[in-house]
Design an enzyme around this catalytic site. Structure first.
Site, short mmCIF file in Angstrom:
data_model
loop_
_atom_site.label_atom_id
_atom_site.label_comp_id
_atom_site.label_asym_id
_atom_site.label_seq_id
_atom_site.Cartn_x
_atom_site.Cartn_y
_atom_site.Cartn_z
N ARG A 230 0.74 -1.39 -0.15
CA ARG A 230 0.04 -0.14 0.01
C ARG A 230 0.74 1.24 0.05
O ARG A 230 0.65 2.07 -0.67
CB ARG A 230 -0.87 -0.01 1.30
CG ARG A 230 -2.16 0.65 1.16
CD ARG A 230 -2.93 0.06 2.11
NE ARG A 230 -4.06 -0.76 1.65
CZ ARG A 230 -5.01 -1.26 2.47
NH1 ARG A 230 -4.69 -1.45 3.89
NH2 ARG A 230 -5.92 -2.17 2.23
N GLU A 351 -6.44 -1.87 -4.06
CA GLU A 351 -5.80 -1.92 -2.63
C GLU A 351 -6.50 -1.17 -1.67
O GLU A 351 -5.66 -0.63 -0.92
CB GLU A 351 -4.11 -1.71 -2.86
CG GLU A 351 -3.61 -2.83 -3.63
CD GLU A 351 -1.95 -2.68 -3.64
OE1 GLU A 351 -1.41 -2.27 -2.70
OE2 GLU A 351 -1.69 -2.90 -4.70
N GLU A 355 -12.34 5.41 0.66
CA GLU A 355 -13.10 5.31 1.85
C GLU A 355 -12.81 4.39 2.69
O GLU A 355 -12.65 4.50 4.05
CB GLU A 355 -14.35 5.06 1.08
CG GLU A 355 -15.08 6.12 0.46
CD GLU A 355 -14.67 6.34 -0.95
OE1 GLU A 355 -13.88 5.62 -1.49
OE2 GLU A 355 -14.99 7.30 -1.53
C1 LIG Z 1 -6.80 -1.49 -12.22
C2 LIG Z 1 -7.13 -2.21 -11.24
C3 LIG Z 1 -6.28 -3.26 -10.85
C4 LIG Z 1 -6.82 -4.28 -9.73
N1 LIG Z 1 -6.02 -5.61 -9.33
C5 LIG Z 1 -6.45 -6.30 -8.48
C6 LIG Z 1 -5.57 -7.78 -8.35
O1 LIG Z 1 -4.48 -7.85 -8.89
N2 LIG Z 1 -6.22 -8.28 -7.52
C7 LIG Z 1 -7.34 -8.23 -7.06
O2 LIG Z 1 -7.75 -9.13 -5.94
N3 LIG Z 1 -7.99 -7.18 -7.00
C8 LIG Z 1 -7.54 -6.03 -7.92
N4 LIG Z 1 -8.35 -5.19 -8.12
C9 LIG Z 1 -9.83 -4.95 -7.59
C10 LIG Z 1 -9.95 -3.85 -6.38
O3 LIG Z 1 -8.96 -4.40 -5.29
C11 LIG Z 1 -11.38 -3.70 -6.21
O4 LIG Z 1 -11.52 -2.95 -7.29
C12 LIG Z 1 -11.38 -2.82 -5.06
O5 LIG Z 1 -11.18 -3.63 -3.77
C13 LIG Z 1 -12.80 -2.17 -4.81
O6 LIG Z 1 -13.69 -3.24 -4.95
P1 LIG Z 1 -14.95 -3.15 -5.98
O7 LIG Z 1 -14.25 -2.66 -7.38
O8 LIG Z 1 -15.81 -4.48 -5.91
O9 LIG Z 1 -15.79 -1.93 -5.49
P2 LIG Z 1 -16.99 -2.00 -4.34
O10 LIG Z 1 -16.27 -2.98 -3.10
O11 LIG Z 1 -18.14 -2.09 -4.73
O12 LIG Z 1 -16.64 -0.32 -3.81
C14 LIG Z 1 -17.28 0.91 -4.64
C15 LIG Z 1 -16.84 1.89 -4.01
O13 LIG Z 1 -17.65 1.96 -2.72
C16 LIG Z 1 -17.02 2.95 -1.71
N5 LIG Z 1 -16.93 2.09 -0.45
C17 LIG Z 1 -16.27 1.13 -0.25
N6 LIG Z 1 -16.41 0.81 1.07
C18 LIG Z 1 -16.98 1.85 1.72
C19 LIG Z 1 -17.62 2.03 3.11
N7 LIG Z 1 -17.40 1.20 3.86
N8 LIG Z 1 -18.38 3.20 2.97
C20 LIG Z 1 -18.81 4.03 2.08
N9 LIG Z 1 -18.20 3.87 0.77
C21 LIG Z 1 -17.35 2.84 0.69
C22 LIG Z 1 -15.50 3.18 -2.52
O14 LIG Z 1 -15.48 4.38 -3.04
C23 LIG Z 1 -15.37 2.12 -3.50
O15 LIG Z 1 -14.83 2.74 -4.69
C24 LIG Z 1 -8.15 -4.23 -9.10
C25 LIG Z 1 -8.92 -2.97 -9.56
C26 LIG Z 1 -8.39 -2.30 -10.45
C27 LIG Z 1 -9.37 -1.27 -10.72
#
Ligand SMILES: Cc1cc2nc3c(=O)[nH]c(=O)nc-3n(C[C@H](O)[C@H](O)[C@H](O)COP(=O)(O)OP(=O)(O)OC[C@H]3O[C@@H](n4cnc5c(N)ncnc54)[C@H](O)[C@@H]3O)c2cc1C
Length: 368
Positions: A230, A351, A355
């Site tokens: 991170r 990562e 939020e």
């Molecule tokens: C370019 C890229 C590379 C990645 N590479 C990897 C990888 O190599 N391996 C892997 O395992 N994953 C990977 N990811 C996945 C990444 O870790 C997830 O996209 C991230 O954890 C968010 O999960 P989600 O996309 O399901 O969004 P969600 O969990 O649906 O969250 C959506 C939004 O909700 C908001 N949010 C979240 N929690 C809260 C809260 N408690 N209160 C209010 N708002 C909140 C945030 O703004 C968040 O962006 C990658 C993602 C991207 C975009």
């Protein structure tokens, strides 16, 4: 603004300055091809080149020096986003093996990730489990002497080009980490994102897996791995922001306007001052976190979250300001700041979204 002035801060040692000087020269001379179109081919070549040059050893290692890894991400991100991506994924993908692997697993996977002979990936996220990591549904069952996994992972960086994946799945004992070789899963569904990187959905069906560390300890392992990496996301954000600042400063000095240059106007000067201050604040938070972990040997959950949150949000603002200063050029496809504008966006999401970092920081404050 001297891009390396911060390396004189007390967070650093002579070896960091030497590493930065060498990496800067290497990146300037060797990364022109990293701006091409075929992200898969570019990343495969980058992993080999970074391995040959000895840089992957700084992330695919049992003792990652967070300051060195962050300095290198700064430099690679400054020159080419894909170089930063290929570099760090070798570390993130093999990090759980470095932390909990057996000697045989380290020889087989970690060493190859460090030389660039194998491409690594980290597979935690699922369609219904992103920020809410505990909600993962991929199942792990004992099968014969080993394990078999069933489920779907998504957003997996290096998906489709990786040789092995560290996959997190639910066993009877709780979330556990496994190593799955590329031939054991289907990574044919690729994902196209604003700044193209190799990325795929992984489908695991009775996929042969090897347990990594103890069953039930996978969540802790993933979080320990993320604690290290991170802070380096903040390093990458710094590299993107510094490049945008350089482009904005150059353009504002060169652009003639109303009988002066764009830089002569105080509105521009105010922007440049805000950008430079945001960059320095990001650097202070990034290397404070790295120094506390490397030198003070502290757990840096809160410091890493602060660095990641601030540096990625600040980089987004700095890059947006750079686009504004460059005017029409700033949104022309292929211009450095246009590429940075697309490149930086995902950093505020992966990562742990901003939020999530806020919640981590607040939880730590309330606990103490
Ligand atoms: C370019 C890229 C590379 C990645 N590479 C990897 C990888 O190599 N391996 C892997 O395992 N994953 C990977 N990811 C996945 C990444 O870790 C997830 O996209 C991230 O954890 C968010 O999960 P989600 O996309 O399901 O969004 P969600 O969990 O649906 O969250 C959506 C939004 O909700 C908001 N949010 C979240 N929690 C809260 C809260 N408690 N209160 C209010 N708002 C909140 C945030 O703004 C968040 O962006 C990658 C993602 C991207 C975009």
């Amino acid at each position: 603004m001297d891009r390396f002035a911060h390396l004189e801060w007390p967070f650093f040692e002579g070896r960091h300055r030497k590493l930065a000087r060498e990496a800067e020269t290497w990146a300037r001379d060797n990364l022109a091809y990293a701006h091409g179109e075929d992200a898969d081919a570019i990343c495969k070549r980058l992993v080999q080149d970074l391995g040959c040059a000895g840089y992957l050893d700084h992330v695919a290692n049992e003792n990652v020096d967070v300051r060195s890894a962050s300095v290198l991400r700064e430099i690679f991100a400054y020159h080419a986003g894909l170089a930063d991506f290929a570099f760090v994924m070798q570390g993130l993908g093999s990090g759980a093996i470095a932390l909990a692997g057996t000697e045989a697993q380290k020889r087989k996977y970690l060493k190859k990730a460090a030389t660039g002979d194998a491409i690594a990936a980290f597979a935690l996220s699922e369609p219904d489990a992103g920020s809410d990591v505990q909600a993962i549904k991929t199942l792990a069952k004992r099968k014969g002497d080993g394990w078999a996994l069933d489920g779907t992972k998504t957003w997996i960086s290096n998906g489709g080009i990786a040789d092995f994946y560290v996959v997190f799945a639910k066993a009877e004992e709780g979330i556990s980490a496994f190593i799955v070789e590329a031939g054991e899963l289907d990574a044919s569904e690729r994902i196209d994102i604003v700044a193209p990187h190799p990325m795929a959905v992984l489908k695991l069906k009775d996929s042969k897996a090897t347990l990594l560390g103890e069953a039930g300890q996978g969540f802790k392992l993933a979080m320990r791995n993320l604690d290290i990496f991170r802070t380096t996301v903040a390093g990458a954000a710094l590299g993107f922001a510094r490049r945008a600042f350089h482009e904005a400063l150059t353009r504002s000095r060169d652009r003639s306007m109303f009988g002066k240059t764009l830089a002569d106007f105080q509105l521009t000067q105010a922007k440049l001052a805000d950008m430079a201050t945001a960059i320095d604040a990001s650097a202070l938070l990034t290397y404070r976190a790295g120094w506390e972990r490397d030198v003070q040997k502290k757990r840096i959950t809160r410091e890493a979250a602060m660095a990641k949150m601030h540096a990625t949000e600040a980089a987004q603002q700095v890059i947006d300001d750079a686009v504004q200063i460059c005017g029409g050029l700033g949104v022309m496809r292929g211009h450095p700041v246009e590429k940075l504008y697309r490149e930086v966006r995902a950093l505020r999401i992966y990562e742990g979204a901003t939020e999530v970092q806020k919640l981590i920081i607040a939880r730590d404050l309330l606990k103490s």
